[in-house]
Design a protein around this motif. Sequence first.
Motif, PDB file in Angstrom:
ATOM      1  N   GLY A 153       4.401   3.501   8.703  1.00 43.94           N
ATOM      2  CA  GLY A 153       4.785   2.272   9.391  1.00 43.94           C
ATOM      3  C   GLY A 153       3.678   1.709  10.247  1.00 43.94           C
ATOM      4  O   GLY A 153       3.472   0.495  10.300  1.00 43.94           O
ATOM      5  N   TYR A 154       2.933   2.573  10.933  1.00 36.73           N
ATOM      6  CA  TYR A 154       1.839   2.105  11.778  1.00 36.73           C
ATOM      7  C   TYR A 154       0.738   1.473  10.932  1.00 36.73           C
ATOM      8  O   TYR A 154       0.219   0.403  11.270  1.00 36.73           O
ATOM      9  N   VAL A 155       0.405   2.116   9.833  1.00 37.90           N
ATOM     10  CA  VAL A 155      -0.631   1.574   8.945  1.00 37.90           C
ATOM     11  C   VAL A 155      -0.170   0.240   8.357  1.00 37.90           C
ATOM     12  O   VAL A 155      -0.920  -0.736   8.340  1.00 37.90           O
ATOM     13  N   ALA A 156       1.077   0.170   7.903  1.00 35.25           N
ATOM     14  CA  ALA A 156       1.610  -1.082   7.348  1.00 35.25           C
ATOM     15  C   ALA A 156       1.595  -2.181   8.406  1.00 35.25           C
ATOM     16  O   ALA A 156       1.187  -3.312   8.125  1.00 35.25           O
ATOM     17  N   ALA A 157       2.001  -1.864   9.634  1.00 33.86           N
ATOM     18  CA  ALA A 157       2.016  -2.860  10.709  1.00 33.86           C
ATOM     19  C   ALA A 157       0.605  -3.338  11.042  1.00 33.86           C
ATOM     20  O   ALA A 157       0.396  -4.524  11.311  1.00 33.86           O
ATOM     21  N   VAL A 215       5.565  -5.336   0.204  1.00 32.03           N
ATOM     22  CA  VAL A 215       4.331  -4.583   0.363  1.00 32.03           C
ATOM     23  C   VAL A 215       3.217  -5.328  -0.351  1.00 32.03           C
ATOM     24  O   VAL A 215       3.321  -5.633  -1.538  1.00 32.03           O
ATOM     25  N   THR A 216       2.152  -5.623   0.365  1.00 30.76           N
ATOM     26  CA  THR A 216       1.012  -6.304  -0.236  1.00 30.76           C
ATOM     27  C   THR A 216       0.034  -5.270  -0.783  1.00 30.76           C
ATOM     28  O   THR A 216       0.120  -4.081  -0.462  1.00 30.76           O
ATOM     29  N   SER A 217      -0.891  -5.744  -1.580  1.00 32.32           N
ATOM     30  CA  SER A 217      -1.889  -4.823  -2.126  1.00 32.32           C
ATOM     31  C   SER A 217      -2.748  -4.238  -1.005  1.00 32.32           C
ATOM     32  O   SER A 217      -3.149  -3.070  -1.078  1.00 32.32           O
ATOM     33  N   GLU A 233      -0.809  -1.344   0.439  1.00 29.47           N
ATOM     34  CA  GLU A 233      -0.810  -0.209  -0.474  1.00 29.47           C
ATOM     35  C   GLU A 233      -2.180   0.469  -0.493  1.00 29.47           C
ATOM     36  O   GLU A 233      -2.274   1.693  -0.446  1.00 29.47           O
ATOM     37  N   TYR A 234      -3.252  -0.300  -0.542  1.00 34.68           N
ATOM     38  CA  TYR A 234      -4.599   0.271  -0.520  1.00 34.68           C
ATOM     39  C   TYR A 234      -4.811   1.057   0.774  1.00 34.68           C
ATOM     40  O   TYR A 234      -5.396   2.140   0.770  1.00 34.68           O
ATOM     41  N   ALA A 235      -4.340   0.506   1.889  1.00 37.71           N
ATOM     42  CA  ALA A 235      -4.512   1.179   3.179  1.00 37.71           C
ATOM     43  C   ALA A 235      -3.772   2.506   3.205  1.00 37.71           C
ATOM     44  O   ALA A 235      -4.311   3.515   3.686  1.00 37.71           O
ATOM     45  N   ALA A 236      -2.561   2.531   2.679  1.00 39.02           N
ATOM     46  CA  ALA A 236      -1.792   3.777   2.651  1.00 39.02           C
ATOM     47  C   ALA A 236      -2.491   4.816   1.777  1.00 39.02           C
ATOM     48  O   ALA A 236      -2.585   5.996   2.162  1.00 39.02           O
ATOM     49  N   PRO A 261     -14.753  -3.073  -3.890  1.00 35.30           N
ATOM     50  CA  PRO A 261     -14.979  -4.036  -2.806  1.00 35.30           C
ATOM     51  C   PRO A 261     -13.712  -4.305  -1.968  1.00 35.30           C
ATOM     52  O   PRO A 261     -13.781  -4.409  -0.745  1.00 35.30           O
ATOM     53  N   PHE A 262     -12.562  -4.371  -2.630  1.00 37.68           N
ATOM     54  CA  PHE A 262     -11.324  -4.611  -1.907  1.00 37.68           C
ATOM     55  C   PHE A 262     -10.966  -3.398  -1.047  1.00 37.68           C
ATOM     56  O   PHE A 262     -10.530  -3.536   0.101  1.00 37.68           O
ATOM     57  N   MET A 263     -11.182  -2.180  -1.578  1.00 38.14           N
ATOM     58  CA  MET A 263     -10.938  -0.962  -0.800  1.00 38.14           C
ATOM     59  C   MET A 263     -11.856  -0.925   0.414  1.00 38.14           C
ATOM     60  O   MET A 263     -11.432  -0.554   1.513  1.00 38.14           O
ATOM     61  N   SER A 264     -13.102  -1.344   0.243  1.00 37.08           N
ATOM     62  CA  SER A 264     -14.042  -1.393   1.369  1.00 37.08           C
ATOM     63  C   SER A 264     -13.555  -2.348   2.453  1.00 37.08           C
ATOM     64  O   SER A 264     -13.638  -2.044   3.644  1.00 37.08           O
TER      65      SER A 264
END
Length: 157
Positions: free
Chosen positions: A79-83, A4-6, A9-12, A42-45
């Motif tokens: 899973g969809y968000v991670a993909a 899992v990348t950052s 994780e931020y997207a989830a 900024p990264f969350m954006s």
Amino acid sequence: MRSVTSKTEYAALAILELARAQTKGALVSAQQIADKYALSTPFMSKVLQILKRAALVTTERGAQGGFRLVPNANEVTVGYVAATIEAQERRENKSIDEMRTTRSNVSKPSSAENATRERIDEIWRQAEIKRQEYLNSISFADLLAIKDAEPTYNYTI
């Protein structure tokens, strides 16, 4: 097998917060999400923009603007968000993968080494399939239904 990348994780976290706000009809800013979890705004954006391009979120401008989850929370899986994020990262890293492929073609392993690599690769492929099946079985509505469990103490003597 992918880790899992950052960004993932931020997207989830972002989708979870947007799903929570969806029940109230509210908008959420990147800064609100970042502040809640002590993350980089900024990264969350940047992650929210990836989700916007994937049509998972939409934005509204203005003083009360922010992001809104487009589909219903029970229609979006982890899973969809991670993909979605992983596909974006693969597009960004395509040139790196091409260099690895070129470099790996320089030395020719023996047939025994190829067989061993194929067996190991098959293990990773099967693990990835199981990972995706699991992540695709969890919707963000499921995550919202899980209450933050506080420990219960029994003081019986």
